[in-house]
Scaffold this motif. Structure first.
Motif, PDB file in Angstrom:
ATOM      1  N   LEU A 177      -3.838  -1.796  10.430  1.00  0.00           N
ATOM      2  CA  LEU A 177      -2.540  -1.852   9.757  1.00  0.00           C
ATOM      3  C   LEU A 177      -1.435  -1.218  10.595  1.00  0.00           C
ATOM      4  CD1 LEU A 177      -3.574  -0.916   6.099  1.00  0.00           C
ATOM      5  CD2 LEU A 177      -3.632  -3.135   7.245  1.00  0.00           C
ATOM      6  N   ARG A 178      -1.681  -1.011  11.867  1.00  0.00           N
ATOM      7  CA  ARG A 178      -0.670  -0.413  12.734  1.00  0.00           C
ATOM      8  C   ARG A 178       0.550  -1.338  12.847  1.00  0.00           C
ATOM      9  NH1 ARG A 178      -4.203   0.677  17.998  1.00  0.00           N
ATOM     10  NH2 ARG A 178      -5.031  -1.357  17.319  1.00  0.00           N
ATOM     11  N   GLY A 179       1.737  -0.706  12.889  1.00  0.00           N
ATOM     12  CA  GLY A 179       2.954  -1.489  13.068  1.00  0.00           C
ATOM     13  C   GLY A 179       3.544  -2.013  11.779  1.00  0.00           C
ATOM     14  N   ASN A 180       3.109  -1.463  10.638  1.00  0.00           N
ATOM     15  CA  ASN A 180       3.657  -1.867   9.348  1.00  0.00           C
ATOM     16  C   ASN A 180       4.076  -0.626   8.561  1.00  0.00           C
ATOM     17  OD1 ASN A 180       2.523  -4.837   9.382  1.00  0.00           O
ATOM     18  ND2 ASN A 180       0.748  -3.524   9.769  1.00  0.00           N
ATOM     19  N   SER A 181       5.106  -0.763   7.752  1.00  0.00           N
ATOM     20  CA  SER A 181       5.454   0.307   6.839  1.00  0.00           C
ATOM     21  C   SER A 181       4.574   0.205   5.599  1.00  0.00           C
ATOM     22  CB  SER A 181       6.925   0.206   6.433  1.00  0.00           C
ATOM     23  OG  SER A 181       7.210   1.141   5.410  1.00  0.00           O
ATOM     24  N   LEU A 182       3.963   1.322   5.221  1.00  0.00           N
ATOM     25  CA  LEU A 182       3.120   1.360   4.025  1.00  0.00           C
ATOM     26  C   LEU A 182       3.894   1.839   2.808  1.00  0.00           C
ATOM     27  CD1 LEU A 182      -0.135   2.937   5.530  1.00  0.00           C
ATOM     28  CD2 LEU A 182       0.572   0.540   5.481  1.00  0.00           C
ATOM     29  N   ASN A 191      -8.776   1.682  -1.601  1.00  0.00           N
ATOM     30  CA  ASN A 191      -8.614   0.369  -0.979  1.00  0.00           C
ATOM     31  C   ASN A 191      -8.272   0.466   0.504  1.00  0.00           C
ATOM     32  OD1 ASN A 191      -8.892  -1.590  -3.250  1.00  0.00           O
ATOM     33  ND2 ASN A 191      -7.172  -0.439  -4.079  1.00  0.00           N
ATOM     34  N   LEU A 192      -7.887   1.663   0.945  1.00  0.00           N
ATOM     35  CA  LEU A 192      -7.535   1.865   2.350  1.00  0.00           C
ATOM     36  C   LEU A 192      -8.644   2.569   3.115  1.00  0.00           C
ATOM     37  CD1 LEU A 192      -3.791   2.952   1.933  1.00  0.00           C
ATOM     38  CD2 LEU A 192      -4.696   0.673   2.431  1.00  0.00           C
ATOM     39  N   TYR A 193      -9.819   2.655   2.534  1.00  0.00           N
ATOM     40  CA  TYR A 193     -10.943   3.343   3.180  1.00  0.00           C
ATOM     41  C   TYR A 193     -11.258   2.662   4.520  1.00  0.00           C
ATOM     42  CZ  TYR A 193     -15.616   5.162   4.050  1.00  0.00           C
ATOM     43  OH  TYR A 193     -16.714   5.757   4.616  1.00  0.00           O
ATOM     44  N   GLY A 194     -11.245   3.448   5.582  1.00  0.00           N
ATOM     45  CA  GLY A 194     -11.665   2.962   6.888  1.00  0.00           C
ATOM     46  C   GLY A 194     -10.642   2.141   7.639  1.00  0.00           C
ATOM     47  N   VAL A 195      -9.378   2.089   7.180  1.00  0.00           N
ATOM     48  CA  VAL A 195      -8.376   1.306   7.906  1.00  0.00           C
ATOM     49  C   VAL A 195      -7.905   2.065   9.142  1.00  0.00           C
ATOM     50  CG1 VAL A 195      -7.618   0.175   5.782  1.00  0.00           C
ATOM     51  CG2 VAL A 195      -6.387   2.205   6.601  1.00  0.00           C
ATOM     52  N   ILE A 196      -7.218   1.365  10.029  1.00  0.00           N
ATOM     53  CA  ILE A 196      -6.706   1.951  11.265  1.00  0.00           C
ATOM     54  C   ILE A 196      -5.193   2.100  11.159  1.00  0.00           C
ATOM     55  CG2 ILE A 196      -6.474   1.641  13.752  1.00  0.00           C
ATOM     56  CD1 ILE A 196      -8.998  -0.137  13.620  1.00  0.00           C
ATOM     57  N   LEU A 197      -4.701   3.330  11.394  1.00  0.00           N
ATOM     58  CA  LEU A 197      -3.271   3.626  11.314  1.00  0.00           C
ATOM     59  C   LEU A 197      -2.833   4.372  12.567  1.00  0.00           C
ATOM     60  CD1 LEU A 197      -3.072   4.996   7.635  1.00  0.00           C
ATOM     61  CD2 LEU A 197      -2.617   2.650   8.391  1.00  0.00           C
ATOM     62  N   THR A 198      -1.516   4.537  12.722  1.00  0.00           N
ATOM     63  CA  THR A 198      -0.964   5.401  13.767  1.00  0.00           C
ATOM     64  C   THR A 198      -0.488   6.701  13.125  1.00  0.00           C
ATOM     65  OG1 THR A 198       1.276   4.512  13.522  1.00  0.00           O
ATOM     66  CG2 THR A 198      -0.188   3.393  15.082  1.00  0.00           C
ATOM     67  N   GLU A 199      -0.215   7.699  13.943  1.00  0.00           N
ATOM     68  CA  GLU A 199       0.289   8.968  13.420  1.00  0.00           C
ATOM     69  C   GLU A 199       1.605   8.768  12.676  1.00  0.00           C
ATOM     70  OE1 GLU A 199       0.574  12.153  16.142  1.00  0.00           O
ATOM     71  OE2 GLU A 199      -1.532  12.074  16.771  1.00  0.00           O
ATOM     72  N   GLU A 200       2.423   7.821  13.153  1.00  0.00           N
ATOM     73  CA  GLU A 200       3.715   7.583  12.527  1.00  0.00           C
ATOM     74  C   GLU A 200       3.580   7.082  11.095  1.00  0.00           C
ATOM     75  OE1 GLU A 200       4.157   7.854  16.760  1.00  0.00           O
ATOM     76  OE2 GLU A 200       2.856   6.606  15.529  1.00  0.00           O
ATOM     77  N   GLN A 201       2.425   6.542  10.729  1.00  0.00           N
ATOM     78  CA  GLN A 201       2.214   6.024   9.372  1.00  0.00           C
ATOM     79  C   GLN A 201       1.671   7.072   8.409  1.00  0.00           C
ATOM     80  OE1 GLN A 201      -0.190   2.728  11.020  1.00  0.00           O
ATOM     81  NE2 GLN A 201       0.947   1.389   9.633  1.00  0.00           N
ATOM     82  N   LEU A 202       1.297   8.237   8.926  1.00  0.00           N
ATOM     83  CA  LEU A 202       0.706   9.255   8.065  1.00  0.00           C
ATOM     84  C   LEU A 202       1.648   9.740   6.961  1.00  0.00           C
ATOM     85  CD1 LEU A 202      -1.427  11.347  10.583  1.00  0.00           C
ATOM     86  CD2 LEU A 202      -2.127   9.434   9.109  1.00  0.00           C
ATOM     87  N   PRO A 203       2.959   9.869   7.206  1.00  0.00           N
ATOM     88  CA  PRO A 203       3.835  10.230   6.083  1.00  0.00           C
ATOM     89  C   PRO A 203       3.788   9.213   4.935  1.00  0.00           C
ATOM     90  CG  PRO A 203       4.948  10.638   8.152  1.00  0.00           C
ATOM     91  CD  PRO A 203       3.689   9.889   8.482  1.00  0.00           C
TER      92      PRO A 203
END
Length: 220
Positions: A177-182, A191-203
């Motif tokens: 899911l990198r490169g998207n606003s959540l 439902n997000l168990y095990g997805v891939i994110l960037t540090e910028e998406q942690l907030p």
């Protein structure tokens, strides 16, 4: 063999030769090596129709009903599936570009080596949609859509609009899911168990957690 890579996923692409395609305007039980251009099949009932090695451009299938059947090795470009009901359909080694699925209902659809590029899925409903191979959504609109009981492991979403996308009982383990606003995503953390994110998406992820756990944030 044509391929494209999105994130860590490599997708097999259709390899069509325009000179080998025959123009047609009528849906049938089997469309092979066909070119469908600027045709209106609005409200059509497509029962177990098989489409193979074909290209569909600028055509209208809004409010159509497509049950069973397959789409294999195809390109679908700038076509309209708004309000369509797609059930029990298998889509493999195909690219869908600039097409509209606003309010469409996809039920028990199977995906393998499929690229959705610049497509609209706003207000669309995915129910029990499953991926058995590489699948990617690039520059797609998924606002106000619903994914229910879907199994889309390792699916890649890039630069998509996800506002108010609702996830229910879905498995997205390994989804990129990198490169998207959540922000505005309607889901529980399960439902997000095990997805891939960037540090910028942690907030954004923190914001979801605060809402799910009803945490009250106050000034010190």
């Amino acid at each position: 063999m044509r391929t494209t890579t999105v994130g860590d996923v490599t997708i097999l692409l259709p390899d069509l030769d325009p000179d080998d395609l025959d123009s047609t305007t009528e849906p049938g039980a089997d469309l092979t090596d066909a070119h469908v251009d600027d045709v209106s099949w609005r409200g059509a009932v497509l029962d177990a129709v098989r489409v193979r090695g074909s290209r569909i451009t600028g055509s209208g299938l809004s409010e159509s009903s497509w049950e069973g059947g397959t789409v294999f090795g195809c390109e679908i470009v700038r076509s309209d599936f708004s309000g369509a009901a797609l059930s029990g359909l298998s889509i493999e080694r195909s690219v869908l570009t600039g097409s509209r699925f606003t309010g469409a209902r996809l039920t028990d659809v199977r995906l393998k080596d499929v690229l959705f590029d610049g497509c609209r899925f706003d207000y669309a409903t995915f129910s029990r949609v499953a991926a058995s191979g590489a699948v990617a959504f690039v520059d797609c609109i998924l606002t106000d859509a619903t994914w229910s009981s879907c199994r889309l492991p390792k699916v890649v979403l890039r630069s998509c609009q996800l506002a108010r996308l609702e996830l229910e009982s879905s498995q997205l383990h390994g989804a990129d899911l990198r490169g998207n606003s959540l922000r505005g995503l309607k889901t529980t953390l399960a439902n997000l168990y095990g997805v891939i994110l960037t540090e910028e998406q942690l907030p954004d992820l923190t914001h979801l957690a605060v809402g799910e756990f009803h945490i009250e944030v106050r000034a010190q």
